[in-house]
Design a protein around this motif. Sequence first.
Motif, PDB file in Angstrom:
ATOM      1  N   ASP A 110       0.802  -1.228   0.000  1.00  0.00           N
ATOM      2  CA  ASP A 110       0.000   0.000   0.000  1.00  0.00           C
ATOM      3  C   ASP A 110       0.833   1.275   0.000  1.00  0.00           C
ATOM      4  O   ASP A 110       0.338   2.340  -0.378  1.00  0.00           O
ATOM      5  CB  ASP A 110      -0.928   0.013   1.218  1.00  0.00           C
ATOM      6  N   GLU A 111       2.079   1.174   0.423  1.00  0.00           N
ATOM      7  CA  GLU A 111       2.920   2.375   0.529  1.00  0.00           C
ATOM      8  C   GLU A 111       3.035   3.097  -0.810  1.00  0.00           C
ATOM      9  O   GLU A 111       2.898   4.324  -0.893  1.00  0.00           O
ATOM     10  CB  GLU A 111       4.311   1.976   1.020  1.00  0.00           C
ATOM     11  N   VAL A 168       1.029   2.859  -3.423  1.00  0.00           N
ATOM     12  CA  VAL A 168      -0.283   3.347  -3.843  1.00  0.00           C
ATOM     13  C   VAL A 168      -0.616   4.658  -3.149  1.00  0.00           C
ATOM     14  O   VAL A 168      -1.120   5.602  -3.771  1.00  0.00           O
ATOM     15  CB  VAL A 168      -1.367   2.288  -3.547  1.00  0.00           C
ATOM     16  N   ILE A 169      -0.345   4.741  -1.857  1.00  0.00           N
ATOM     17  CA  ILE A 169      -0.610   5.974  -1.102  1.00  0.00           C
ATOM     18  C   ILE A 169       0.261   7.119  -1.606  1.00  0.00           C
ATOM     19  O   ILE A 169      -0.180   8.265  -1.708  1.00  0.00           O
ATOM     20  CB  ILE A 169      -0.380   5.743   0.402  1.00  0.00           C
ATOM     21  N   GLN A 176      -3.454  -2.517  -8.390  1.00  0.00           N
ATOM     22  CA  GLN A 176      -3.251  -3.392  -7.239  1.00  0.00           C
ATOM     23  C   GLN A 176      -3.766  -4.803  -7.493  1.00  0.00           C
ATOM     24  O   GLN A 176      -3.100  -5.772  -7.168  1.00  0.00           O
ATOM     25  CB  GLN A 176      -3.940  -2.810  -5.997  1.00  0.00           C
TER      26      GLN A 176
END
Length: 292
Positions: free
Chosen positions: A97-98, A100-101, A139
């Motif tokens: 997720d890092e 993507v954020i 994702q």
Amino acid sequence: MAQQHPQPGLARCYQHQDQETGVRCTRCDRPICPSCMVEAAVGYQCPRCVRGAAGATRAARPRTLAGGRVTGDAGIVTKILLAMNAVVFLAVLARGDEMVIDLGMLGYATDGGTFLAPNWIGVADGEWYRLLTSAFLHQEIWHFGFNMLGLWLLGPPLESALGRVRFVALYLLSALAGSTLSFVLADQTQLSLGASGAIFGLFGATAVLARRLRYDMRPILLLLAVNLVITFAWSAIAWQAHIGGLVAGVVIASGLVWAPRRLRLPVQITVCALVALTLLVTCLIRANQLVG
């Protein structure tokens, strides 16, 4: 993708039998597809006739339907875009997720700072790169697969008809248009990602090209309708990005393939510049609304 059935009166390109066309070489009268069209003083010529006239005082330079240079591998840019998306997808799987954020489309939100001193992130906070980087992020494997399938099917024919530089402009501006409409209409605290805006831009451009070449419009319109139904029926899909990319694709492709021949390059540059300027002004206005 829906099959395009042969129609009476439409021949097949003498070099690419899978391509139907209503255009013929002005010298030998053989049917030619966009990949084989070489611009001449009147109409288009096939590569064989151009090579046969190589001894003339000034040989014609092969050009695509939109005025781009004819190249040996008409799908090279599509392959590069596929590879870029694949590399980023693997990077997302590795980092989680890092990434993507950090790179996803986000309008204006806090990243967990205190109430007295919130830490703001997003496009409105100056992270403009998110408008483009989000278009290369995926994702889920199904999301990546569907978008890349669309790119693989729609990319090469468009790249062949438009030329490499024009195809890149179409793809990137459609991606930015999708992100821009999301920035204007979507939830500013919700992350979104994916190449869907760019892919819908290719859908729109394919429809314009089919109209320009007088192909049967029904297959592409049916496929587009199915994708639009899925877009609005599935709540997890950011419909704003799809519509933004679609509209930009139609506008840009119209400018590329319908520009008058004598003013083609200035008209094409102007259309792309106006689309880019419209997106920039829209984003500036929206950013000012959010932080004002």
